[in-house]
Motif scaffolding. Structure first.
Motif, PDB file in Angstrom:
ATOM      1  N   THR A  82       0.806  -1.219   0.000  1.00 21.83           N
ATOM      2  CA  THR A  82       0.000   0.000   0.000  1.00 21.83           C
ATOM      3  C   THR A  82       0.840   1.270   0.000  1.00 21.83           C
ATOM      4  O   THR A  82       0.316   2.357   0.233  1.00 21.83           O
ATOM      5  N   GLU A  83       2.131   1.159  -0.289  1.00 15.60           N
ATOM      6  CA  GLU A  83       2.992   2.300  -0.038  1.00 15.60           C
ATOM      7  C   GLU A  83       3.012   3.355  -1.126  1.00 15.60           C
ATOM      8  O   GLU A  83       3.325   4.510  -0.848  1.00 15.60           O
ATOM      9  N   LEU A  84       2.761   3.001  -2.383  1.00 18.96           N
ATOM     10  CA  LEU A  84       2.946   3.967  -3.455  1.00 18.96           C
ATOM     11  C   LEU A  84       1.806   4.972  -3.551  1.00 18.96           C
ATOM     12  O   LEU A  84       0.633   4.615  -3.523  1.00 18.96           O
ATOM     13  N   ASN A  85       2.170   6.237  -3.687  1.00 21.14           N
ATOM     14  CA  ASN A  85       1.239   7.294  -4.027  1.00 21.14           C
ATOM     15  C   ASN A  85       1.412   7.556  -5.516  1.00 21.14           C
ATOM     16  O   ASN A  85       2.442   8.060  -5.957  1.00 21.14           O
ATOM     17  N   ASP A  86       0.400   7.194  -6.315  1.00 16.73           N
ATOM     18  CA  ASP A  86       0.549   7.248  -7.767  1.00 16.73           C
ATOM     19  C   ASP A  86       0.819   8.659  -8.291  1.00 16.73           C
ATOM     20  O   ASP A  86       1.382   8.845  -9.361  1.00 16.73           O
ATOM     21  N   ALA A  87       0.404   9.676  -7.525  1.00 17.50           N
ATOM     22  CA  ALA A  87       0.536  11.046  -8.021  1.00 17.50           C
ATOM     23  C   ALA A  87       1.969  11.573  -7.867  1.00 17.50           C
ATOM     24  O   ALA A  87       2.517  12.177  -8.783  1.00 17.50           O
ATOM     25  N   THR A  88       2.585  11.342  -6.715  1.00 21.12           N
ATOM     26  CA  THR A  88       3.900  11.942  -6.461  1.00 21.12           C
ATOM     27  C   THR A  88       4.991  10.934  -6.148  1.00 21.12           C
ATOM     28  O   THR A  88       6.156  11.287  -6.089  1.00 21.12           O
ATOM     29  N   CYS A  89       4.611   9.659  -5.947  1.00 21.71           N
ATOM     30  CA  CYS A  89       5.583   8.618  -5.574  1.00 21.71           C
ATOM     31  C   CYS A  89       6.262   8.921  -4.235  1.00 21.71           C
ATOM     32  O   CYS A  89       7.349   8.433  -3.966  1.00 21.71           O
ATOM     33  N   LYS A  90       5.637   9.760  -3.385  1.00 28.60           N
ATOM     34  CA  LYS A  90       6.219  10.060  -2.084  1.00 28.60           C
ATOM     35  C   LYS A  90       5.592   9.177  -1.010  1.00 28.60           C
ATOM     36  O   LYS A  90       4.560   8.557  -1.211  1.00 28.60           O
ATOM     37  N   LEU A  91       6.237   9.151   0.141  1.00 25.32           N
ATOM     38  CA  LEU A  91       5.756   8.353   1.246  1.00 25.32           C
ATOM     39  C   LEU A  91       4.486   8.938   1.833  1.00 25.32           C
ATOM     40  O   LEU A  91       4.339  10.141   1.949  1.00 25.32           O
ATOM     41  N   ASN A  92       3.586   8.056   2.205  1.00 25.14           N
ATOM     42  CA  ASN A  92       2.403   8.446   2.949  1.00 25.14           C
ATOM     43  C   ASN A  92       2.636   8.015   4.392  1.00 25.14           C
ATOM     44  O   ASN A  92       2.637   6.817   4.682  1.00 25.14           O
ATOM     45  N   PRO A  93       2.860   8.926   5.315  1.00 26.30           N
ATOM     46  CA  PRO A  93       3.241   8.551   6.684  1.00 26.30           C
ATOM     47  C   PRO A  93       2.198   7.713   7.399  1.00 26.30           C
ATOM     48  O   PRO A  93       2.506   7.066   8.396  1.00 26.30           O
ATOM     49  N   ARG A  94       0.975   7.693   6.902  1.00 23.61           N
ATOM     50  CA  ARG A  94      -0.058   6.897   7.562  1.00 23.61           C
ATOM     51  C   ARG A  94       0.058   5.411   7.241  1.00 23.61           C
ATOM     52  O   ARG A  94      -0.426   4.577   7.985  1.00 23.61           O
ATOM     53  N   VAL A  95       0.660   5.074   6.127  1.00 27.87           N
ATOM     54  CA  VAL A  95       0.728   3.669   5.729  1.00 27.87           C
ATOM     55  C   VAL A  95       2.144   3.189   5.476  1.00 27.87           C
ATOM     56  O   VAL A  95       2.384   1.988   5.412  1.00 27.87           O
ATOM     57  N   PHE A  96       3.104   4.086   5.350  1.00 25.68           N
ATOM     58  CA  PHE A  96       4.464   3.678   5.038  1.00 25.68           C
ATOM     59  C   PHE A  96       5.203   3.228   6.294  1.00 25.68           C
ATOM     60  O   PHE A  96       4.982   3.740   7.383  1.00 25.68           O
ATOM     61  N   VAL A  97       6.110   2.294   6.103  1.00 26.47           N
ATOM     62  CA  VAL A  97       6.928   1.802   7.200  1.00 26.47           C
ATOM     63  C   VAL A  97       8.228   2.587   7.219  1.00 26.47           C
ATOM     64  O   VAL A  97       9.081   2.409   6.361  1.00 26.47           O
ATOM     65  N   ASN A  98       8.363   3.491   8.188  1.00 23.67           N
ATOM     66  CA  ASN A  98       9.572   4.299   8.298  1.00 23.67           C
ATOM     67  C   ASN A  98      10.698   3.543   8.978  1.00 23.67           C
ATOM     68  O   ASN A  98      11.870   3.820   8.742  1.00 23.67           O
ATOM     69  N   GLN A  99      10.340   2.596   9.844  1.00 24.56           N
ATOM     70  CA  GLN A  99      11.340   1.768  10.486  1.00 24.56           C
ATOM     71  C   GLN A  99      10.769   0.370  10.671  1.00 24.56           C
ATOM     72  O   GLN A  99       9.557   0.174  10.685  1.00 24.56           O
ATOM     73  N   ALA A 100      11.654  -0.601  10.768  1.00 21.79           N
ATOM     74  CA  ALA A 100      11.235  -1.989  10.916  1.00 21.79           C
ATOM     75  C   ALA A 100      12.067  -2.646  12.000  1.00 21.79           C
ATOM     76  O   ALA A 100      13.279  -2.458  12.070  1.00 21.79           O
ATOM     77  N   ARG A 101      11.398  -3.422  12.836  1.00 22.52           N
ATOM     78  CA  ARG A 101      12.090  -4.123  13.906  1.00 22.52           C
ATOM     79  C   ARG A 101      12.527  -5.494  13.429  1.00 22.52           C
ATOM     80  O   ARG A 101      11.739  -6.251  12.857  1.00 22.52           O
TER      81      ARG A 101
END
Length: 566
Positions: A82-101
């Motif tokens: 669910t990470e891609l924003n088709d318009a700008t290809c930028k991260l969406n902080p609500r669904v993107f994983v900024n860090q992973a354990r």
């Protein structure tokens, strides 16, 4: 001989046949025939599909990113469906994983740079490409635990892939993370025809569905330097000197012949650890939970202190069905090796006599469980061992094959008491002799010289008892158990990634639930992952403020991840 009146002649040796169309007709006919055969093969034999999401992780991967832990080297995958924003290809902080354990050492890694863009080390990859056997169920009935492809009941144009857990005519129950089935009702007031029994997995499916919690091949040296305790430790206690030793920093352990010596495992997960800095919290063992690294997102439940249990829990639900797998090497022709797994304060053991190769199973406090088996683990040698307590059954696999046991290695719990099962906590300190779910895995060697390496602790899949009704009603709490009756030609399916799967638990509405897949919607059985993502050779090329495009260099097939679907 020639027959002039017929207008034709028999071909003689050496005759050359000329085609007036110069070969074009044969070429066109060959293409048409090949196309028709391909269509027939696709329609009736097999068809390729791409896995888009992670509802079946880790069995099948949807769109994801491959991560290698910078602290211990563990390789794992994080979902990117669910990470891609088709318009700008930028991260969406609500669904993107900024860090992973990391699921191995527990240290969190930053996946994005200061500008919020993913680092080039973590390019996204498409999901697994699988081959589906479409005629499988023309000659045999669908089997429980098959991974099947079917038409989505609410939109027959969409294909779904899930694991089959319920068969026609059954009532399926989800309780305590397990699947239970019966041919009648379970509620006492309804005078049940048959009490539900746990649905046990065959050995090959069980091994494929187990998920790694700890692996001694990957040791976090920065944690060791900071004073963090090793997961495995000598459990001698009583002031005696430790008998288990390691010469490679915790990758392997050895013990020489003598008095019984126990090595036990505890689940330590560092909180807020940054290499080169002091530890943010004192070491505290945690219960094994249903933490799934693939499903990480800002709202995902990871390590936390559970109010109901009073200790740290790695996930949203405690998982008691565990297994230990290791490479066992014996340099003596004598001695006994005992593996033990603790669940709800009950010890489950498998003892192997290295002199005879005989294995003995036991469940503490249950005299009815006490099977025996003859194995190839005898004398001096090296073997791959897996001992599991999964689905109320004790299983031993030697070099990948299940050992056939004589006697009872299964037991039956009271279904109505399953939701009340709780871990038993005694602190989990070295030297303790009472079973403790904070130190749930161990091995004891008596009278032999043994070395163990590649030690992995694994857990079973935990199926969450939460359905669409609870979600629509706004209730956060899960049900003690869920019940799903099936009629003729109806099947019940679930995703292996239970916390991130829209499956039979959640279809339909409150007024009109739809908790099954009709036989007519079955497409086939997933057979093989024939094309996982290629060996990483791609990079995102940024153009201005946009992501631009992705440069894909020549690649090699990822043979290591090609596999049969179990």
């Amino acid at each position: 001989m020639d027959n002039p009146s017929s207008g034709t002649r028999a071909l003689r040796k050496g005759d050359i046949v000329q085609n007036p169309l110069g070969g074009w007709r044969e070429t066109v006919e060959s293409i048409v025939v090949a196309f028709v055969l391909a269509l027939l093969f696709r329609s009736f034999e097999a068809e390729a599909f791409v896995i888009p999401t992670g509802s079946m992780a880790n069995t099948l991967m949807g769109r994801h990113r491959d991560i290698v832990c910078e602290t211990c080297g563990t390789s794992f995958r994080v979902g990117a469906s669910t990470e891609l924003n088709d318009a700008t290809c930028k991260l969406n902080p609500r669904v993107f994983v900024n860090q992973a354990r990391c699921p191995g050492c527990g240290v969190a890694m930053r996946l994005t740079d200061q500008d919020g863009n993913y680092k080039h080390d973590y390019p996204p990859f498409a999901g697994d490409r699988i081959l589906v056997e479409k005629f499988a169920y023309d000659f045999s009935e669908p089997a429980r635990w098959d991974v099947i492809v079917f038409k989505y009941p609410e939109d027959a144009k969409t294909n779904y892939i899930k694991r089959l857990v319920g068969l026609p005519g059954e009532t399926v129950f989800i309780a305590g993370g397990d699947i239970w089935t019966s041919r009648g009702k379970a509620r006492p007031e309804e005078q049940p025809k048959e009490q539900p029994g746990i649905a046990r997995k065959p050995a090959s499916r069980m091994r494929a569905m187990l998920q790694t919690v700890s692996d001694s091949r990957y040791v976090a040296e920065p944690l060791q330097k900071a004073g963090w305790p090793d997961a495995w430790s000598d459990w001698s206690g009583d002031g005696r000197a430790a008998r288990w030793t390691t010469s490679d920093g915790g990758h392997s352990y050895a013990v020489t012949a003598g008095e019984p010596a126990t090595l036990r495992w505890r689940h330590f997960v560092p909180v807020g650890f940054v290499p080169g800095r002091p530890l943010a919290a004192d070491p505290e063992p945690a219960l094994v939970g249903d933490f799934q690294p693939y499903s990480q997102d800002p709202g995902y439940v990871g390590l936390h202190r559970s109010p109901g249990l009073g200790c740290m829990l790695d996930g949203a639900h405690w998982v008691g069905d565990l297994a230990i797998e290791c490479q066992l090497e014996s340099s003596d022709a004598a001695g006994v090796v005992t593996f033990d797994l603790v669940k709800a304060g009950v010890r489950h053991t498998c003892s192997i006599d290295l002199a005879t190769g005989s294995a003995t199973f036991a469940r503490e406090g249950d005299e009815a469980v006490g099977g025996t088996a003859v194995t190839s683990v005898r004398g001096e040698g090296r073997w791959r061992i897996l001992f599991a307590n999964v689905d109320d059954e004790l299983s031993l696999l030697v070099n990948g094959r299940k050992v056939k046991a004589e006697g009872q290695t299964t037991w039956q719990r009271n279904f109505m008491e399953v939701p009340e099962t709780r871990p038993v906590l005694r602190g989990g300190q070295p030297g303790d002799t009472e079973p403790d779910d904070l130190a749930p895995v161990g091995m004891t060697v008596s009278g032999g010289s043994v070395r163990v390496s590649d030690i992995a602790v694994l857990r079973d899949i935990y199926y969450i008892s939460s359905g669409m009704q609870a979600a629509l009603a706004g209730r956060e709490a899960e049900e003690p158990f869920l019940e799903f009756p099936l009629e003729r030609d109806q099947f019940f399916v679930l995703g292996d990634n239970s916390s991130a799967s829209r499956d039979c638990r959640a279809w339909g509405t409150l007024e009109k639930p739809l908790h099954h897949v009709d036989r007519r919607l079955l497409v086939g059985r997933a057979l093989v992952v024939w094309w996982p993502h290629a060996v990483p050779t791609s990079r995102n090329v940024k153009v201005g403020e946009r992501c631009g495009w992705e440069l894909r260099l020549p690649f090699l097939p990822n043979f290591a991840r090609m596999r049969f679907v179990r």
